[in-house]
Enzyme design. Structure first.
Site, PDB file in Angstrom:
ATOM      1  N   ASP A 112       0.827  -1.206   0.000  1.00 56.19           N
ATOM      2  CA  ASP A 112       0.000   0.000   0.000  1.00 56.19           C
ATOM      3  C   ASP A 112       0.867   1.263   0.000  1.00 56.19           C
ATOM      4  O   ASP A 112       1.989   1.255   0.496  1.00 56.19           O
ATOM      5  CB  ASP A 112      -0.848  -0.044   1.286  1.00 56.19           C
ATOM      6  CG  ASP A 112      -1.881   1.047   1.348  1.00 56.19           C
ATOM      7  OD1 ASP A 112      -2.773   1.056   0.484  1.00 56.19           O
ATOM      8  OD2 ASP A 112      -1.803   1.890   2.261  1.00 56.19           O
ATOM      9  N   GLU A 142       1.824   0.098  -4.832  1.00 54.07           N
ATOM     10  CA  GLU A 142       0.779   1.038  -5.219  1.00 54.07           C
ATOM     11  C   GLU A 142       1.371   2.432  -5.321  1.00 54.07           C
ATOM     12  O   GLU A 142       1.686   3.049  -4.305  1.00 54.07           O
ATOM     13  CB  GLU A 142      -0.364   1.037  -4.195  1.00 54.07           C
ATOM     14  CG  GLU A 142      -1.465   2.006  -4.574  1.00 54.07           C
ATOM     15  CD  GLU A 142      -2.313   2.491  -3.398  1.00 54.07           C
ATOM     16  OE1 GLU A 142      -3.486   2.783  -3.611  1.00 54.07           O
ATOM     17  OE2 GLU A 142      -1.795   2.580  -2.261  1.00 54.07           O
TER      18      GLU A 142
END
Ligand code: CA
Length: 606
Positions: free
Chosen positions: A320, A349
């Site tokens: 993330d 990400e």
């Protein structure tokens, strides 16, 4: 007081991370982060053959001890005793605590790759397999299925109950949104505000259930990808009440928002203060920004990842908010992980629409500032955006497909574009069906494209039954409940009961497409070549030594005529085509193919 190992032994220690470790690990040593009463005053000894204390560090709080143990290769599994020596009585251990070294039970995990199709699942919203764990005492937020942003009760048991459905659909991997404890007062269902890095949230199940799911998934031909967050923890993490070091959390532990201006990191004109505001600012108030430059924390985070890879036998990790963490730490994290587990695939990400920004992070990239990492791939936001532009933009004099065509042309920027994860949507944006105006024919083009272009396709749960968030793109609504996942649901996506004919048809299409994809080596790792789009048709080929696949996407509401001579660089005179989804053979008429309106053709060349 005499040392008496046993029942009362851990009385003055209330937590040890990790809860246990293994012998014969692919990394050296282990850091124990121990929390308890006044730990700073003790010296620590270990009496276990092959295990020595390398160093003990204390932070700024008196309640933590960071015990670094060397574990020789020859060490046998067993229970270690840690003797806590009081400096006033150095000959006597004041207390003894224990720590377990287990034998490894290697799981033969393979990394995910271009041969896979990933299903992304938000666990709270997929299926409630165990209503008894919906509310758990000691965890703040209670279930409330009528609240889009509340907990709905989905869990590990629910996913496990439907592994056959997922593999039956043709998926070969699952990426589960975070499952670790989020003891936050609200919005805890999404899982991105960790309050315990070693514990599955009990409302999802137990650590053991996560491990059982990993094994059951593997038995069903499904690789497991874990969603991890190194950038921030949850504001209710116990650390926030008792910071191990003053610099554990950026901005001195108080909320100061990040600018979210991710380009600052590579901006030649950036100021130092803006760089700091971006990197050290908190993502949101509920997510304190971890300072990965703090060496004890850096060790803790890397080791935590290794623990889960080992415990679950992971095939991959989705990281993330990749650029929000300290960049040098992410290099250390990725390189250590890859060295310890060479099979592991990892995607980061970086929500940028600019491929140059993504390329900066990828392994093998030669950056002007010298930055390197071991990150194998990224989530391909630029390709997603270009596809949607091509589908939703007004018709132009060139072709609606130009945005997509030109974006793929930027792939020269990447060391390895084939290792990116490609997707028509995810849990942070409107569902693909909604992005395309709830038009099933358009959604079919999207699924066909992402299943056949370069990269590793990922589809959000429910895409196969045309789940929609029409009229409301709030996260809670995007992540709505999969029908049939809850007792009493009148519609059931798993069995098809109550689904509209359109949804059933789409599910059948997706199933046939993903099953065919499993057989197509050209799509797994073949070359990609594409032609300048003309009219409303976009034509590309995937090719390896075994086969050639031609994909034709026609988004026009009328028939497009393709003159085949134009494609002879690849076709080489071949004029026999097999539609892989229905085994029909599109007719060639006067060296032309007539592509029906709003059609995705996937053709094997014979
Ligand atoms: Ca439940």
């Amino acid at each position: 007081m005499l040392a008496v190992p046993g029942a009362w032994a851990q009385s003055f220690v209330d937590n040890t991370d990790p809860p246990f470790w293994w012998t014969d690990m692919p990394v050296e040593g282990v850091q124990l982060m121990i929390h308890g009463e006044d730990l700073k005053k003790y010296d620590i000894e270990v009496d276990h053959p092959g295990v020595t204390v390398e160093k003990v560090e204390h932070g700024d709080s008196p309640h933590y001890a960071f015990v670094y143990l060397n574990v020789a290769e020859s060490v046998a599994p067993g229970i270690l005793e840690l003797k806590w020596l009081h400096p006033d009585h150095p000959q006597r251990a004041a207390e003894t605590t224990t720590f377990e070294l287990r034998a490894r039970s290697p799981r033969k995990a393979e990394g995910y790759s271009g041969s896979d199709a990933i299903c992304l699942i938000t666990p709270d919203r997929f299926s409630n397999g165990n209503p008894d764990n919906d509310a758990v005492s000691g965890l703040t937020e209670a279930p409330n299925r009528s609240d889009d942003h509340g907990r709905h009760g989905g869990d590990l048991a629910g996913i496990r109950n439907h592994l056959e459905y997922l593999s039956g659909m043709g998926f070969t991997a699952v990426w589960l949104n975070p499952l670790l404890e989020n003891n936050q007062p609200q919005w805890s269902y999404h899982g991105y505000a960790t309050t315990d890095y070693y514990r599955v949230d009990p409302r999802f199940g137990t650590n053991a259930e996560y491990q059982q799911l990993a094994d059951a998934a593997q038995q069903n031909g499904l690789k497991l990808i874990m969603d991890m967050i190194m950038n921030h923890c949850g504001s209710e993490h116990p650390w926030m009440d008792d910071l191990p070091t003053k610099d554990w959390i950026n901005n001195s532990g108080t909320f100061s928002p990040t600018t979210h201006r991710r380009t600052t990191l590579r901006d030649p004109y950036a100021t130092a203060s803006d760089l700091k505001r971006f990197s050290d600012g908190w993502f949101v108030k509920e997510m304190p920004d971890l300072n990965q430059r703090q060496p004890l924390l850096a060790d803790y985070l890397i080791q935590n990842t290794i623990w889960w890879v080992e415990y679950l036998g992971l095939s991959g990790i989705r990281m993330d908010t990749y650029p929000y963490s300290d960049a040098d730490f992410m290099t250390r994290w990725t390189c250590n992980l890859r060295a310890a587990y060479p099979h592991l695939n990892i995607c980061g990400e970086e929500w940028s629409l600019n491929p140059a920004v993504l390329a900066y992070w990828q392994e093998g990239q030669d950056n002007p500032d010298g930055y390197t990492s071991c990150l194998p791939g990224l989530l391909d936001f630029p390709l997603h955006h270009a596809f949607m532009q091509s589908m939703n933009a007004d018709e132009t004099w060139q072709s609606n497909w130009v945005n997509l065509y030109e974006m793929l042309g930027n792939d020269f920027l990447y060391p390895d574009p084939f290792n990116h994860i490609v997707f028509p949507d995810n849990h942070d944006m409107s569902r693909v069906h909604t992005q395309l105006g709830d038009d099933a024919l358009k959604t079919r083009l999207a699924v066909a494209f992402f299943a056949t272009t370069r990269g590793i396709p990922q589809f959000y749960y429910g895409t196969e039954i045309l789940m929609s968030n029409a009229g409301d793109d709030s996260h809670g609504n995007i992540r709505s409940d999969f029908p049939g996942g809850w007792a009493g649901d009148t519609t059931n996506g798993f069995t098809g009961e109550g689904l509209s004919p359109e949804a059933l048809d789409f599910q059948d299409f997706t199933r046939r497409l993903l099953h065919w994809r499993q057989t197509s080596s050209a799509v797994h790792n073949g070359t990609l070549t594409h032609y300048v789009p003309e009219g409303e048709a976009y034509v590309y080929f995937r090719q390896d030594s075994a086969s050639t696949v031609m994909v034709v996407l026609n988004q026009s509401d009328s028939t497009e005529v393709l003159s085949l001579s134009r494609f002879d660089e690849v076709l080489n005179g071949r004029r026999t085509f097999l539609d892989v989804l229905d085994d029909t053979r599109p007719a060639v008429d006067q060296n032309q193919l007539h592509v029906p309106a709003s059609t995705a053709w996937i053709l094997e060349i014979r």
